[in-house]
Design an enzyme around this catalytic site. Structure first.
Site, PDB file in Angstrom:
ATOM      1  N   LYS A 168     -11.837  -2.495  19.531  1.00 48.59           N
ATOM      2  CA  LYS A 168     -10.067  -3.326  19.387  1.00 48.59           C
ATOM      3  C   LYS A 168      -9.834  -2.526  20.777  1.00 48.59           C
ATOM      4  O   LYS A 168      -8.881  -2.811  20.676  1.00 48.59           O
ATOM      5  CB  LYS A 168      -9.853  -2.463  18.669  1.00 48.59           C
ATOM      6  CG  LYS A 168      -9.569  -2.584  16.180  1.00 48.59           C
ATOM      7  CD  LYS A 168      -9.436  -2.319  15.844  1.00 48.59           C
ATOM      8  CE  LYS A 168      -9.609  -2.463  14.682  1.00 48.59           C
ATOM      9  NZ  LYS A 168      -8.290  -2.442  13.954  1.00 48.59           N
ATOM     10  N   ASP A 208      -4.595  -6.335   5.741  1.00 50.26           N
ATOM     11  CA  ASP A 208      -6.010  -7.223   5.407  1.00 50.26           C
ATOM     12  C   ASP A 208      -5.564  -8.307   5.614  1.00 50.26           C
ATOM     13  O   ASP A 208      -6.367  -9.457   6.356  1.00 50.26           O
ATOM     14  CB  ASP A 208      -6.993  -6.202   5.597  1.00 50.26           C
ATOM     15  CG  ASP A 208      -7.009  -4.793   6.784  1.00 50.26           C
ATOM     16  OD1 ASP A 208      -7.148  -4.985   7.946  1.00 50.26           O
ATOM     17  OD2 ASP A 208      -8.231  -4.129   5.941  1.00 50.26           O
ATOM     18  N   ASN A 253       0.447  -0.792  -0.103  1.00 55.19           N
ATOM     19  CA  ASN A 253      -0.003  -0.104  -0.050  1.00 55.19           C
ATOM     20  C   ASN A 253       0.959   0.854   0.140  1.00 55.19           C
ATOM     21  O   ASN A 253       2.031   1.089   0.053  1.00 55.19           O
ATOM     22  CB  ASN A 253      -0.799   0.153   1.278  1.00 55.19           C
ATOM     23  CG  ASN A 253      -0.118   0.046   2.822  1.00 55.19           C
ATOM     24  OD1 ASN A 253       0.074   0.736   3.172  1.00 55.19           O
ATOM     25  ND2 ASN A 253      -0.167  -0.790   3.593  1.00 55.19           N
ATOM     26  N   PHE A 290      -5.409   4.133  14.793  1.00 52.89           N
ATOM     27  CA  PHE A 290      -5.365   5.138  13.236  1.00 52.89           C
ATOM     28  C   PHE A 290      -6.845   4.315  12.667  1.00 52.89           C
ATOM     29  O   PHE A 290      -7.611   3.134  12.805  1.00 52.89           O
ATOM     30  CB  PHE A 290      -4.485   4.964  12.358  1.00 52.89           C
ATOM     31  CG  PHE A 290      -3.495   6.192  12.850  1.00 52.89           C
ATOM     32  CD1 PHE A 290      -2.217   5.908  13.992  1.00 52.89           C
ATOM     33  CD2 PHE A 290      -3.066   7.378  12.375  1.00 52.89           C
ATOM     34  CE1 PHE A 290      -1.773   7.105  14.159  1.00 52.89           C
ATOM     35  CE2 PHE A 290      -2.419   8.111  13.025  1.00 52.89           C
ATOM     36  CZ  PHE A 290      -1.599   8.008  13.671  1.00 52.89           C
TER      37      PHE A 290
HETATM   38  O1  C5P Z   1      -9.646  -1.913  10.984  1.00 53.88           O
HETATM   39  P1  C5P Z   1      -8.963  -1.487  10.589  1.00 53.88           P
HETATM   40  O2  C5P Z   1      -7.920  -1.685   9.593  1.00 53.88           O
HETATM   41  O3  C5P Z   1      -9.677   0.649   9.772  1.00 53.88           O
HETATM   42  O4  C5P Z   1      -8.036  -0.397  12.116  1.00 53.88           O
HETATM   43  C1  C5P Z   1      -6.784   0.475  11.361  1.00 53.88           C
HETATM   44  C2  C5P Z   1      -5.989   0.038  13.340  1.00 53.88           C
HETATM   45  O5  C5P Z   1      -6.050  -0.795  12.985  1.00 53.88           O
HETATM   46  C3  C5P Z   1      -4.968   0.576  12.482  1.00 53.88           C
HETATM   47  O6  C5P Z   1      -4.029   1.600  14.042  1.00 53.88           O
HETATM   48  C4  C5P Z   1      -3.587  -0.503  12.009  1.00 53.88           C
HETATM   49  O7  C5P Z   1      -2.318   0.099  12.027  1.00 53.88           O
HETATM   50  C5  C5P Z   1      -4.702  -1.677  12.965  1.00 53.88           C
HETATM   51  N1  C5P Z   1      -4.458  -2.520  12.178  1.00 53.88           N
HETATM   52  C6  C5P Z   1      -3.949  -3.709  12.784  1.00 53.88           C
HETATM   53  N2  C5P Z   1      -3.874  -5.068  11.909  1.00 53.88           N
HETATM   54  C7  C5P Z   1      -4.067  -5.313  11.268  1.00 53.88           C
HETATM   55  C8  C5P Z   1      -4.774  -3.816  10.336  1.00 53.88           C
HETATM   56  C9  C5P Z   1      -5.112  -2.575  10.807  1.00 53.88           C
HETATM   57  O8  C5P Z   1      -3.350  -3.605  14.253  1.00 53.88           O
HETATM   58  N3  C5P Z   1      -4.574  -6.747  10.611  1.00 53.88           N
END
Ligand code: C5P
Length: 409
Positions: free
Chosen positions: A349, A287, A218, A331
């Site tokens: 979370k 993700d 990304n 974030f």
């Molecule tokens: O659910 P979302 O991806 O939008 O959440 C964003 C937050 O979750 C960010 O702080 C990102 O660093 C964290 N995150 C994570 N592990 C993932 C995806 C996002 O810790 N697989």
């Protein structure tokens, strides 16, 4: 100027390095002010400095022997450069000649002062003073930049009349100004509210390989996370930065672990989680990852190519589940319904704070130097901020983190 003006100097152990410039005489005024303000001062002179001012002057002012030789000089110390390096809470070099800056920038240790500089873990402040052309010379500027990046505090020279008869930038500030800079250094230390806290910061965008040469990635640059790590360090925290690939270089004073994939980031963060006091997850974590990584480079034989993806762990969610005393900051990059999505994410979370930004706004989000965010802290109203540099936002986030710790005391 009253002698009690520099209130943060009392009892502070300062090594004053004096190098050989015409402004060396001002160092005597500085030594005198420091002593009067209650600091314990030890003076180290270079051989050239002694051509300009006598060691005797400093000895009388500080009531302590002055050191300058590595060998052969009767001294109070068994190994002078180590003893002085350990003694110092702050090392101040005033005036600092171009020659000294060059040696310090390159780690040359050919006299007591430059050797002591390498041996100390104390912060170092330098006050350059020289002819304006020597100061603006590319070599001097590069050396100053090297020292700045290493965390040296540079006291900018003044504009004014120079010893060589010309006028320009290169004049050593007056003793009162130097003492004020030193006082300010100790004053700032008092504001280091994250002293004793261990903070993990994540940064950058993880990359997920699909074959030996390709990956899914990304646009995250890591700028936000690196700025946060720097700010946390400035506020006194012990900082571990776990970063996905980024072109940015390691921030000064921060431990850095470089990872590639979400799984690697997961493992690196979880390993240190129990012993830390807070995590700021600014990384753009993928993700999904490829279910299988091809051993060979995938050939372009078919018209379409299907890559099966499987879900990566949500690192932040897992940290929220395992949370004990840790403060968790996440974030949220959104394209619509910013506030309600962010608030829901914070709850889901188990976060203490969430920094949400609308990535459709110009200048906000990935790969920019600025960001425009809404911050929601648990139990408080959402705060809306206008576009600001990521460095400024980093400072703001760290201040909010300090507030959260304070609220828990
Ligand atoms: O659910 P979302 O991806 O939008 O959440 C964003 C937050 O979750 C960010 O702080 C990102 O660093 C964290 N995150 C994570 N592990 C993932 C995806 C996002 O810790 N697989």
């Amino acid at each position: 100027m009253g002698e009690n003006e520099f209130t943060s100097l009392k009892g502070k152990k300062i090594v004053l390095g004096v190098t050989g410039g015409i402004a060396a005489f001002k160092a005597a005024g500085l030594a005198s002010l420091l002593v009067k303000s209650g600091a314990e001062v030890r003076v180290v002179m270079t051989a050239a400095a002694k051509e300009f001012i006598s060691a005797r002057t400093f000895q009388e002012l500080t009531g302590q022997p002055v050191s300058s030789e590595m060998f052969g000089e009767p001294s109070n110390y068994r190994v002078a450069h180590i003893a002085l390096a350990k003694f110092a809470e702050l090392v101040v070099i005033a005036p600092a000649t171009a020659n000294f800056l060059a040696k310090a920038a390159h780690g040359i240790a050919d006299d007591l002062l430059t050797t002591m500089i390498l041996a100390t873990t104390a912060p170092i402040m330098v006050a350059p003073a020289m002819n304006d052309r020597m100061l603006s010379n590319a070599a001097t500027q590069a050396n100053l930049e090297t020292l700045r990046r290493r965390g040296f505090e540079i006291v900018e020279p003044n504009d004014g009349r120079l010893a060589c008869g010309t006028s320009g930038k290169g004049r050593l500030p007056e003793p009162e100004e130097l003492a004020a800079a030193i006082d300010w250094h100790f004053e700032r230390l008092k504001a280091r509210k994250l002293e004793g806290k261990k903070i993990i910061v994540t940064a950058g965008g993880t990359i997920e390989p699909i074959d030996p040469v390709r990956y899914i990635g990304n646009r995250s640059s890591g700028k936000m996370g690196f700025a946060i790590a720097e700010a946390a360090h400035r506020h006194g925290a012990q900082v571990l930065l776990v970063t996905a690939p980024s072109v940015l270089s390691d921030p000064y004073g921060v431990e850095v672990i470089r990872v590639e994939t979400a799984l690697e980031m997961h493992d690196a963060v979880l390993k240190e989680y129990e012993t830390c006091d807070g995590v700021i997850m600014s990384a753009a974590v993928a993700d999904y990852r490829a279910k299988t990584i091809a051993d060979e480079k995938i050939k372009k034989s078919d018209e379409t190519l299907t890559i099966e993806l499987e879900k990566n762990p949500d690192i932040l969610f897992e940290l929220g589940q395992k949370k004990q005393r840790q403060v968790l900051i996440g974030f949220a990059a959104e394209t619509n319904n910013l506030e309600s999505y962010a608030a829901a994410k914070m709850k889901q979370k188990n976060l203490d704070m969430i920094v949400a930004n609308d990535v459709t706004v110009a200048g906000a989000g990935f790969n920019t130097d600025t960001n425009m965010v809404t911050i929601i802290t648990r139990g408080s109203m959402a705060e809306y901020f206008s576009l600001m540099p990521k460095t400024e936002l980093a400072e703001l986030i760290i201040k909010r983190l300090e507030k959260i710790f304070q609220g828990r005391q």
